[in-house]
Design a protein around this motif. Structure first.
Motif, PDB file in Angstrom:
ATOM      1  N   HIS A 100       6.193  17.874  -6.296  1.00 13.78           N
ATOM      2  CA  HIS A 100       5.564  16.556  -6.173  1.00 13.78           C
ATOM      3  C   HIS A 100       4.340  16.649  -5.266  1.00 13.78           C
ATOM      4  O   HIS A 100       4.331  16.110  -4.146  1.00 13.78           O
ATOM      5  N   PRO A 101       3.285  17.287  -5.754  1.00 17.94           N
ATOM      6  CA  PRO A 101       2.120  17.539  -4.898  1.00 17.94           C
ATOM      7  C   PRO A 101       1.260  16.319  -4.624  1.00 17.94           C
ATOM      8  O   PRO A 101       0.340  16.389  -3.795  1.00 17.94           O
ATOM      9  N   HIS A 102       1.524  15.201  -5.326  1.00 15.98           N
ATOM     10  CA  HIS A 102       0.667  14.029  -5.169  1.00 15.98           C
ATOM     11  C   HIS A 102       1.203  13.047  -4.128  1.00 15.98           C
ATOM     12  O   HIS A 102       0.565  12.007  -3.888  1.00 15.98           O
ATOM     13  N   LEU A 103       2.347  13.343  -3.519  1.00 17.13           N
ATOM     14  CA  LEU A 103       2.852  12.488  -2.453  1.00 17.13           C
ATOM     15  C   LEU A 103       1.942  12.592  -1.235  1.00 17.13           C
ATOM     16  O   LEU A 103       1.555  13.688  -0.819  1.00 17.13           O
ATOM     17  N   LYS A 104       1.609  11.450  -0.653  1.00 22.30           N
ATOM     18  CA  LYS A 104       0.798  11.427   0.570  1.00 22.30           C
ATOM     19  C   LYS A 104       1.725  11.007   1.710  1.00 22.30           C
ATOM     20  O   LYS A 104       1.906   9.818   1.983  1.00 22.30           O
ATOM     21  N   ALA A 129       1.701   7.952  -4.362  1.00 20.11           N
ATOM     22  CA  ALA A 129       1.971   6.933  -3.354  1.00 20.11           C
ATOM     23  C   ALA A 129       1.862   7.477  -1.936  1.00 20.11           C
ATOM     24  O   ALA A 129       2.120   8.656  -1.658  1.00 20.11           O
ATOM     25  N   THR A 130       1.503   6.581  -1.030  1.00 21.46           N
ATOM     26  CA  THR A 130       1.561   6.845   0.402  1.00 21.46           C
ATOM     27  C   THR A 130       2.973   6.553   0.887  1.00 21.46           C
ATOM     28  O   THR A 130       3.549   5.504   0.579  1.00 21.46           O
ATOM     29  N   VAL A 131       3.535   7.502   1.652  1.00 22.17           N
ATOM     30  CA  VAL A 131       4.920   7.417   2.099  1.00 22.17           C
ATOM     31  C   VAL A 131       4.976   7.704   3.598  1.00 22.17           C
ATOM     32  O   VAL A 131       4.598   8.793   4.037  1.00 22.17           O
ATOM     33  N   LEU A 132       5.416   6.730   4.378  1.00 21.49           N
ATOM     34  CA  LEU A 132       5.701   6.978   5.786  1.00 21.49           C
ATOM     35  C   LEU A 132       7.152   7.441   5.892  1.00 21.49           C
ATOM     36  O   LEU A 132       8.075   6.706   5.534  1.00 21.49           O
ATOM     37  N   LEU A 133       7.351   8.660   6.345  1.00 17.77           N
ATOM     38  CA  LEU A 133       8.700   9.202   6.515  1.00 17.77           C
ATOM     39  C   LEU A 133       9.150   8.862   7.922  1.00 17.77           C
ATOM     40  O   LEU A 133       8.735   9.493   8.899  1.00 17.77           O
ATOM     41  N   PRO A 171      -8.359   5.999   2.697  1.00 19.90           N
ATOM     42  CA  PRO A 171      -8.007   6.483   1.357  1.00 19.90           C
ATOM     43  C   PRO A 171      -6.512   6.404   1.049  1.00 19.90           C
ATOM     44  O   PRO A 171      -6.124   6.394  -0.124  1.00 19.90           O
ATOM     45  N   LEU A 172      -5.674   6.337   2.077  1.00 24.66           N
ATOM     46  CA  LEU A 172      -4.231   6.232   1.874  1.00 24.66           C
ATOM     47  C   LEU A 172      -3.791   4.800   1.614  1.00 24.66           C
ATOM     48  O   LEU A 172      -2.644   4.570   1.204  1.00 24.66           O
ATOM     49  N   LEU A 173      -4.685   3.846   1.850  1.00 24.01           N
ATOM     50  CA  LEU A 173      -4.339   2.419   1.810  1.00 24.01           C
ATOM     51  C   LEU A 173      -5.342   1.694   0.921  1.00 24.01           C
ATOM     52  O   LEU A 173      -6.188   0.929   1.392  1.00 24.01           O
ATOM     53  N   PRO A 174      -5.280   1.916  -0.391  1.00 20.87           N
ATOM     54  CA  PRO A 174      -6.358   1.424  -1.263  1.00 20.87           C
ATOM     55  C   PRO A 174      -6.518  -0.084  -1.273  1.00 20.87           C
ATOM     56  O   PRO A 174      -7.646  -0.588  -1.355  1.00 20.87           O
ATOM     57  N   ASP A 211       0.786  -1.231   0.000  1.00 23.20           N
ATOM     58  CA  ASP A 211       0.000   0.000   0.000  1.00 23.20           C
ATOM     59  C   ASP A 211       0.819   1.283   0.000  1.00 23.20           C
ATOM     60  O   ASP A 211       0.249   2.367   0.139  1.00 23.20           O
ATOM     61  N   GLY A 212       2.118   1.203  -0.161  1.00 17.70           N
ATOM     62  CA  GLY A 212       2.952   2.389  -0.180  1.00 17.70           C
ATOM     63  C   GLY A 212       4.372   2.018   0.178  1.00 17.70           C
ATOM     64  O   GLY A 212       4.762   0.841   0.079  1.00 17.70           O
TER      65      GLY A 212
END
Length: 334
Positions: free
Chosen positions: A209-213, A163-167, A324-327, A133-134
């Motif tokens: 990169h405005p589409h990074l979550k 993509a969903t990104v955990l920093l 919504p972050l984890l389709p 999921d990311g």
């Protein structure tokens, strides 16, 4: 029988835990091979198994966990040359856990950075083949932070994929001088999150990169406390060359990030976080299995007891904001 049991649990559980670590055998073997008996300057290595995780989730009313590999990253265990093979084994292990318990687990892919080409290949494998999921990105790779030119292809590809990104924080290169003999998660982790977020903003990376979550752990670390400074200093063009940043646009970018509440649902953290972010961008997290369960329970109560947060907002934070972050997880739960 397992599917029926999982569906029964889902009717009563209400939480999606976005900040969870797992320790598959391949990771533990790599850590042991380099002589690690603790992580990041002294954090004990906990035990982990899917069975123990499921029991923990049932006690805590957690519907599903989003697994990720902790710090240190693969390249710090194997060197850059060995990181691609280890990252592949870790992501395959995550996919196996999901296959066994599809409605209880999701996962974020581990990338073999700083090897950019191998990391791009692993993004394709993990997201397209394994359908994770990311991804999880470290706040630095041997001192190279996301936002620097060397890592631009990775962020561009993740942005293309929305993509969903955990920093996730890791030990900074200055730790020997600044750690004062204490484990890095105590102080250094929260500041490396703030350092990396500032870098992502001031280099214009988030604008490009405005589409990074992007999810920031632990209520954003030091970011909420520094939000005014990060925003206000953007008015000085010398600090943000080549960008059109203003204090208002920086504040908007900070509001556009997501913040998990692992170890962060307390009055000190929430009061500043809610000045920076909207509740629609707050997420439930535990930092299991590194956080002791009594602390996790107290953290959940801290969110429930915080004044002014309604039941409907609790539902958003504890589950609905995450879906919504984890389709892929959302589809399995549906």
């Amino acid at each position: 029988m397992e599917q029926t049991t999982e569906r029964t649990i889902l009717t009563a559980a209400t939480r999606i835990d976005v900040h969870v670590h797992f320790l598959p055998d391949a990771y533990l073997r790599a850590a042991a091979a380099v002589g690690l008996t603790s992580f990041d300057g002294g954090i004990p290595i906990p035990s982990w198994s899917p069975e123990a995780a499921l029991e923990f989730m049932d006690r805590q009313g957690i519907t599903a966990q989003v697994l990720s590999v902790p710090s240190p990253t693969a390249h710090r265990l194997t060197g850059t040359a060995g990181a691609p093979a280890l990252a592949r084994r870790l992501n395959d292990a995550a996919a196996q856990v999901i296959e066994q318990h599809p409605s209880r687990f999701a996962a974020l892919a581990h990338l073999p950075l700083p090897d950019v080409d191998a990391a791009l290949a692993e993004i394709a494998h993990a997201l397209d083949v394994l359908r994770l999921d990311g991804v999880i990105l470290a706040t630095n790779y041997d001192g190279s932070h996301p936002g620097e030119p060397a890592l631009e292809p990775i962020l561009a590809e993740l942005d293309r994929r929305h993509a969903t990104v955990l920093l996730h924080p890791t030990t900074p290169v200055c730790f020997a001088q600044t750690g004062l003999g204490r484990p890095a998660p105590l102080i250094e982790f929260v500041f490396d999150v703030a350092r990396t977020v500032t870098h992502l903003i001031y280099t214009g990376t988030l604008t490009r990169h405005p589409h990074l979550k992007i999810i920031l752990p632990h209520a954003g670390g030091a970011v909420p406390a520094l939000a005014w400074r990060i925003s206000t200093f953007a008015a000085q063009p010398a600090l943000t060359p080549g960008t059109d940043l203003t204090p208002d646009t920086v504040s908007a970018q900070l509001r556009g990030l997501y913040y998990d509440l692992a170890l962060g649902a307390n009055p000190h953290s929430l009061s500043t976080l809610l000045e920076t972010a909207d509740p629609s961008h707050l997420l439930f997290g535990t930092d299991y299995p590194f956080s002791p369960e009594p602390l996790i329970t107290a953290n959940a109560h801290g969110l429930r007891d915080y004044p002014g947060i309604t039941d409907s907002v609790h539902r958003l934070i504890e589950a609905d904001n995450a879906l919504p972050l984890l389709p892929h997880l959302a589809a399995r739960l549906a």
